[in-house]
Scaffold this motif. Structure first.
Motif, PDB file in Angstrom:
ATOM      1  N   TRP A 299       0.515  -0.808  25.483  1.00  0.00           N
ATOM      2  CA  TRP A 299       1.281  -1.274  26.440  1.00  0.00           C
ATOM      3  C   TRP A 299       2.571  -2.533  25.847  1.00  0.00           C
ATOM      4  O   TRP A 299       3.655  -2.303  26.036  1.00  0.00           O
ATOM      5  CB  TRP A 299       0.792  -2.308  27.470  1.00  0.00           C
TER       6      TRP A 299
ATOM      7  N   ASP B  33       4.849  -3.586  34.926  1.00  0.00           N
ATOM      8  CA  ASP B  33       3.631  -3.440  34.042  1.00  0.00           C
ATOM      9  C   ASP B  33       2.585  -4.667  34.198  1.00  0.00           C
ATOM     10  O   ASP B  33       1.376  -4.239  33.914  1.00  0.00           O
ATOM     11  CB  ASP B  33       4.229  -3.352  32.552  1.00  0.00           C
TER      12      ASP B  33
ATOM     13  N   TRP C 122       0.823  -4.022  36.954  1.00  0.00           N
ATOM     14  CA  TRP C 122      -0.348  -2.630  36.625  1.00  0.00           C
ATOM     15  C   TRP C 122      -1.464  -3.286  35.969  1.00  0.00           C
ATOM     16  O   TRP C 122      -2.490  -2.988  36.530  1.00  0.00           O
ATOM     17  CB  TRP C 122       0.570  -1.841  35.776  1.00  0.00           C
TER      18      TRP C 122
ATOM     19  N   ARG D 183      -7.096   0.999  38.360  1.00  0.00           N
ATOM     20  CA  ARG D 183      -5.899   1.704  37.662  1.00  0.00           C
ATOM     21  C   ARG D 183      -6.456   2.774  36.556  1.00  0.00           C
ATOM     22  O   ARG D 183      -7.664   2.753  36.288  1.00  0.00           O
ATOM     23  CB  ARG D 183      -5.199   0.559  36.621  1.00  0.00           C
TER      24      ARG D 183
ATOM     25  N   ALA E 177      -6.106   5.055  32.544  1.00  0.00           N
ATOM     26  CA  ALA E 177      -5.155   5.099  31.588  1.00  0.00           C
ATOM     27  C   ALA E 177      -4.762   6.391  31.300  1.00  0.00           C
ATOM     28  O   ALA E 177      -5.004   7.422  32.071  1.00  0.00           O
ATOM     29  CB  ALA E 177      -6.283   4.609  30.298  1.00  0.00           C
ATOM     30  N   THR E 178      -3.821   6.565  30.048  1.00  0.00           N
ATOM     31  CA  THR E 178      -3.566   7.973  30.024  1.00  0.00           C
ATOM     32  C   THR E 178      -4.682   9.274  29.901  1.00  0.00           C
ATOM     33  O   THR E 178      -5.485   8.887  28.992  1.00  0.00           O
ATOM     34  CB  THR E 178      -2.778   7.835  28.623  1.00  0.00           C
TER      35      THR E 178
ATOM     36  N   THR F  65      -3.823  10.517  36.357  1.00  0.00           N
ATOM     37  CA  THR F  65      -3.436   9.780  34.793  1.00  0.00           C
ATOM     38  C   THR F  65      -2.237   8.678  35.166  1.00  0.00           C
ATOM     39  O   THR F  65      -1.533   8.775  35.821  1.00  0.00           O
ATOM     40  CB  THR F  65      -3.150  10.643  33.951  1.00  0.00           C
ATOM     41  N   ARG F  66      -2.396   7.332  34.452  1.00  0.00           N
ATOM     42  CA  ARG F  66      -1.497   6.484  34.462  1.00  0.00           C
ATOM     43  C   ARG F  66      -0.969   5.864  35.879  1.00  0.00           C
ATOM     44  O   ARG F  66      -0.151   5.962  36.245  1.00  0.00           O
ATOM     45  CB  ARG F  66      -0.238   6.827  33.657  1.00  0.00           C
ATOM     46  N   SER F  67      -2.073   5.772  36.828  1.00  0.00           N
ATOM     47  CA  SER F  67      -1.943   5.300  38.128  1.00  0.00           C
ATOM     48  C   SER F  67      -2.643   4.147  38.469  1.00  0.00           C
ATOM     49  O   SER F  67      -3.440   3.713  37.556  1.00  0.00           O
ATOM     50  CB  SER F  67      -2.316   6.322  39.039  1.00  0.00           C
TER      51      SER F  67
ATOM     52  N   GLY G 226       2.455   6.021  39.376  1.00  0.00           N
ATOM     53  CA  GLY G 226       1.541   7.376  39.120  1.00  0.00           C
ATOM     54  C   GLY G 226       1.250   8.149  40.289  1.00  0.00           C
ATOM     55  O   GLY G 226       2.211   8.398  41.086  1.00  0.00           O
TER      56      GLY G 226
ATOM     57  N   ARG H 185       2.529  12.716  30.832  1.00  0.00           N
ATOM     58  CA  ARG H 185       1.800  11.778  31.448  1.00  0.00           C
ATOM     59  C   ARG H 185       0.272  11.819  31.038  1.00  0.00           C
ATOM     60  O   ARG H 185      -0.459  10.646  31.557  1.00  0.00           O
ATOM     61  CB  ARG H 185       1.933  11.822  32.936  1.00  0.00           C
TER      62      ARG H 185
END
Length: 344
Positions: free
Chosen positions: A108, A129, A132, A138, A140-141, A159-161, A179, A290
């Motif tokens: 990040w 961010d 986030w 949340r 991760a990728t 993903t990424r949400s 996300g 993503r």
């Protein structure tokens, strides 16, 4: 619905219209690929473990092109050489990036350095961010997560949400910070409405299952109804759009688009599959990116190729291999975290 997990695709060259994607204000003065290299060099040299050969290699890289030196100087100037905090980042965050103790936090922080140095993002993005990282839930990728809320509502995060949950006396609130989520609404004994907030959008379901997407930032989003009915409105705008199952719509601060037909394929990611039909290659790669760490970009020369098929999101390298085998494209990698799909 059953979808095979073996990659399958079809492609054709075309001129499909580009999907509207939110772009932050401001023009990048430097290529982010170059800035990313500068950040990596800076992190390596300030880690305390750089060798004389690595320092010499960095000097050679800086001298190879004027933009390399510009990127180096800009990165060096962000926040007094990383020691005192970087462009609004807390000093401990910047130092943590160099130590590498927390891989997710390091990624990040490096992302923030690159965006701030390239000049293509405003302070709002860094604040988002931070929000986030403080989110209630949340992913991760490459991660997906299912959350059961107290009222029986189930939220599946792609993903990424990230989401915040706020159940008050007036409503059962869910805020999508970014996300994509699939929501299956539960029943509330107190008859409080379930409301999903996503940027300017406000989604109120009526006994339903639906998707809300905001992958490009908080200013725009998309709603797809899989079952039941939802009411979509935009803050500061009059009117509400009712969407039944099989329809979706995009929204932004200036209003809501006309409804469009959708299908269960939009929820393919909940089964680990990205299903697309006649999607531009550049848009497809933006979506596929993503699900993998680093940057996946598309050369504009091949961006208009149309792609159709079902692709496993957990095997992005296999998907890229298939693109190389079946399309007139090739993969170029700059280290493990920067990949470009270009013309063969």
């Amino acid at each position: 619905m059953r979808i095979a997990t073996t990659p399958s695709m079809a492609a054709e060259v075309g001129t499909a219209p580009r999907r509207a994607v939110f772009q932050p204000a401001g023009n990048a003065a430097l290529d982010r690929a170059i800035v990313a290299q500068a950040v990596e060099w800076l992190v390596r040299l300030q880690s305390g473990a750089a060798s004389a050969a690595e320092r010499a290699a960095c000097e050679q890289w800086r001298g190879a092109h004027p933009d390399h030196e510009k990127a180096w100087q800009r990165v060096r100037g962000l926040g007094a050489d990383l020691r005192d905090g970087v462009h609004g980042l807390a000093p401990e965050t910047a130092r943590g990036a160099l130590r590498g103790a927390d891989a997710a936090r390091r990624r990040w922080a490096l992302k923030a350095f690159v965006l701030a140095a390239s000049g293509g993002v405003g302070a709002w993005a860094l604040r988002d961010d931070m929000a986030w990282w403080r989110a209630d839930y949340r992913t991760a990728t490459g991660e997906q997560r299912s959350v059961l809320l107290p009222d029986g509502t189930r939220v599946v995060l792609n993903t990424r949400s990230a989401i915040d949950v706020d159940f008050s006396a007036a409503e059962r609130g869910i805020r999508l910070l970014g996300g994509e989520i699939m929501v299956s609404s539960g029943h509330d004994a107190a008859a409080r409405p379930l409301v999903v907030h996503a940027g300017p959008g406000r989604v109120v379901p009526i006994g339903t299952r639906f998707l809300v997407r905001a992958p490009d930032g908080p200013a725009t989003g998309e709603v797809v109804v899989l079952e039941g009915l939802v009411e979509l409105s935009v803050a500061g705008r009059e009117g509400t759009l009712r969407l039944p199952a099989g329809q979706g719509a995009r929204y932004a601060a200036d209003g809501i688009s006309a409804p469009e037909s959708s299908s269960e394929n939009a929820a393919g990611w909940t089964q680990g599959v990205l299903v697309v039909e006649r999607m531009r290659l550049d848009d497809f790669l933006a979506e596929l990116g993503r699900y993998r760490p680093g940057v996946l970009r598309c050369d504009p020369a091949v961006g208009a190729i149309l792609v159709s098929g079902a692709f496993p999101v957990a095997r992005t390298d296999a998907v890229l291999d298939m693109l190389e085998e079946t399309l007139p494209v090739r993969r170029r990698s700059l280290g493990p975290y920067w990949t470009t799909i270009a013309a063969r």
